[in-house]
Scaffold this active site. Structure first.
Site, PDB file in Angstrom:
ATOM      1  N   GLU A   5      -6.950  -2.720   6.695  1.00 46.23           N
ATOM      2  CA  GLU A   5      -7.342  -3.878   7.497  1.00 46.23           C
ATOM      3  C   GLU A   5      -7.456  -3.592   8.987  1.00 46.23           C
ATOM      4  OE1 GLU A   5      -6.493  -8.654   7.420  1.00 46.23           O
ATOM      5  OE2 GLU A   5      -5.783  -7.270   5.888  1.00 46.23           O
ATOM      6  N   THR A  63     -12.060 -10.493   4.179  1.00 42.64           N
ATOM      7  CA  THR A  63     -10.855 -11.130   3.661  1.00 42.64           C
ATOM      8  C   THR A  63     -10.604 -12.475   4.332  1.00 42.64           C
ATOM      9  OG1 THR A  63      -8.504 -10.705   3.198  1.00 42.64           O
ATOM     10  CG2 THR A  63      -9.358  -9.956   5.321  1.00 42.64           C
ATOM     11  N   LYS A  68     -11.193  -3.799   5.899  1.00 38.93           N
ATOM     12  CA  LYS A  68     -10.996  -5.248   5.753  1.00 38.93           C
ATOM     13  C   LYS A  68     -11.159  -5.938   7.099  1.00 38.93           C
ATOM     14  CE  LYS A  68      -7.714  -6.825   3.021  1.00 38.93           C
ATOM     15  NZ  LYS A  68      -6.370  -7.026   2.420  1.00 38.93           N
ATOM     16  N   PHE A 103      -9.063 -16.219  -1.232  1.00 39.59           N
ATOM     17  CA  PHE A 103      -7.618 -16.328  -1.406  1.00 39.59           C
ATOM     18  C   PHE A 103      -7.251 -17.531  -2.278  1.00 39.59           C
ATOM     19  CE2 PHE A 103      -5.456 -13.776   2.199  1.00 39.59           C
ATOM     20  CZ  PHE A 103      -6.245 -12.678   1.911  1.00 39.59           C
ATOM     21  N   ASP A 163      -2.198  -5.289  -5.244  1.00 39.10           N
ATOM     22  CA  ASP A 163      -2.071  -5.923  -3.932  1.00 39.10           C
ATOM     23  C   ASP A 163      -0.692  -5.614  -3.357  1.00 39.10           C
ATOM     24  OD1 ASP A 163      -2.597  -7.461  -1.731  1.00 39.10           O
ATOM     25  OD2 ASP A 163      -2.341  -9.386  -2.723  1.00 39.10           O
TER      26      ASP A 163
END
Length: 322
Positions: free
Chosen positions: A96, A156, A132, A178, A17
């Site tokens: 993203e 996400t 994403k 998350f 990440d």
């Protein structure tokens, strides 16, 4: 004794990440994921200035008008980082769509197609890229449409089973619940210092989603994200994927025993009710979950703010070259 990280890799696909390519090389994950916040951080480092310069050169040659030029530069910058990351990882990279498009289906589709076109022009097949999108109703619907075209998606900013169930029905490739941000909300709400891993609200949320998916045979994979400590990571050993920041990957290099916590077969015997998959049910379910509503909204704002910071950084960089 083998490190915890090596043991975890046997149970779960480990994803890095970060936008820091050197960190990715160090920990040899299978996949990597980025977002505007991570790219903003990496863009400040001297080692990656060549990626910025290339994006600026490309963007200024492809568009006219400050807004259009910045859009082209940022698209190319995200893809430049993705291409470099894919030279290091054997699997996929997540890139993203702008958070400002979180409630815009058509805009999300256009942006996803633009990003994939840039990847393919760079010689990267779409199978190695995950687009994403935020887990709004609109983001999930856009992801479902993209999947039908062979563009794989990572939904996400996910904080609830309501969001996860909708993403599974849209047949998206991957979701990113998350863990750490759920932990943060409950820690502040409950006014506590923390939770043991087995009672951590973020961990429990991901376990609930994982069991729901395995119970009903969904192919969508679960990738726990946004961890605050390695106890949260290890409490989800066995999850399909886990995306872990470099500082936690370093801590996982220590020796110790890793026990599998999630089993697909165990989930099948659980008594779980299937959720209704309609827009009305989605919006109501999300509205009823205070934590998920607040963290989704906050997450979109934070990513959008970092995107604006990145745009400002690029604009100043362009001016310095004039």
């Amino acid at each position: 004794m083998v490190s915890k990280l090596e043991q975890l890799k046997k149970l779960t696909t480990v994803v890095s990440d970060t936008g820091d390519i050197h960190a990715i090389k160090q920990y040899t994950p299978t996949d990597a994921t980025t977002n505007p916040s991570l790219i903003l951080t990496a863009a400040q480092e001297s080692a990656y200035q060549y990626l910025i310069d290339d994006a600026i050169q490309w963007g200024t040659s492809k568009a006219s008008g400050e807004k259009e030029i910045l859009t082209c530069i940022l698209d190319k910058l995200f893809v430049n980082f993705g291409v470099e990351i894919l030279k290091v990882v054997p699997g996929r990279v997540s890139t993203e769509v702008s958070a400002s498009l979180s409630f815009d289906i058509e805009g999300s589709l256009q942006k996803a197609n633009a990003l994939i076109a840039l990847y393919e022009k760079a010689g990267i097949p779409r199978e190695r890229v995950l687009i994403k999108l935020a887990s709004t109703w609109e983001g999930i619907q856009a992801a479902g449409q993209l999947e039908k075209k062979g563009i794989h998606c990572n939904v996400t900013l996910m904080f609830s089973l309501t969001q996860a169930a909708a993403a599974a029905e849209a047949q998206v490739t991957l979701i990113s619940p998350f863990v750490g941000r759920i932990f943060d909300w409950y820690k502040a709400h409950d006014k506590v210092e923390g939770y043991p891993a087995e009672k951590d609200p973020g961990v429990l949320s991901v376990r609930t989603i994982y069991n729901y998916y395995k119970k009903f045979g969904y192919k969508t994979q679960v990738m726990g994200a946004s961890f605050r400590n390695i106890d949260e990571v290890l409490a989800l050993a066995g999850c399909d994927l886990l995306t872990i920041a470099p500082n936690l990957l370093e801590q996982l290099q220590q020796e110790g025993t890793v026990e599998r916590k999630l089993h697909p077969e165990s989930a099948k015997s659980l008594d779980i009710k299937k959720l209704e998959n309609t827009e009305k049910a989605f919006r109501w379910g999300l509205n009823e979950d205070q934590m998920a509503t607040e963290k989704l909204s906050e997450g979109i704002r934070r990513f959008a703010a970092d995107q604006r910071k990145l745009e400002k950084f690029i604009a100043e960089r362009i001016k310095s070259k004039v």
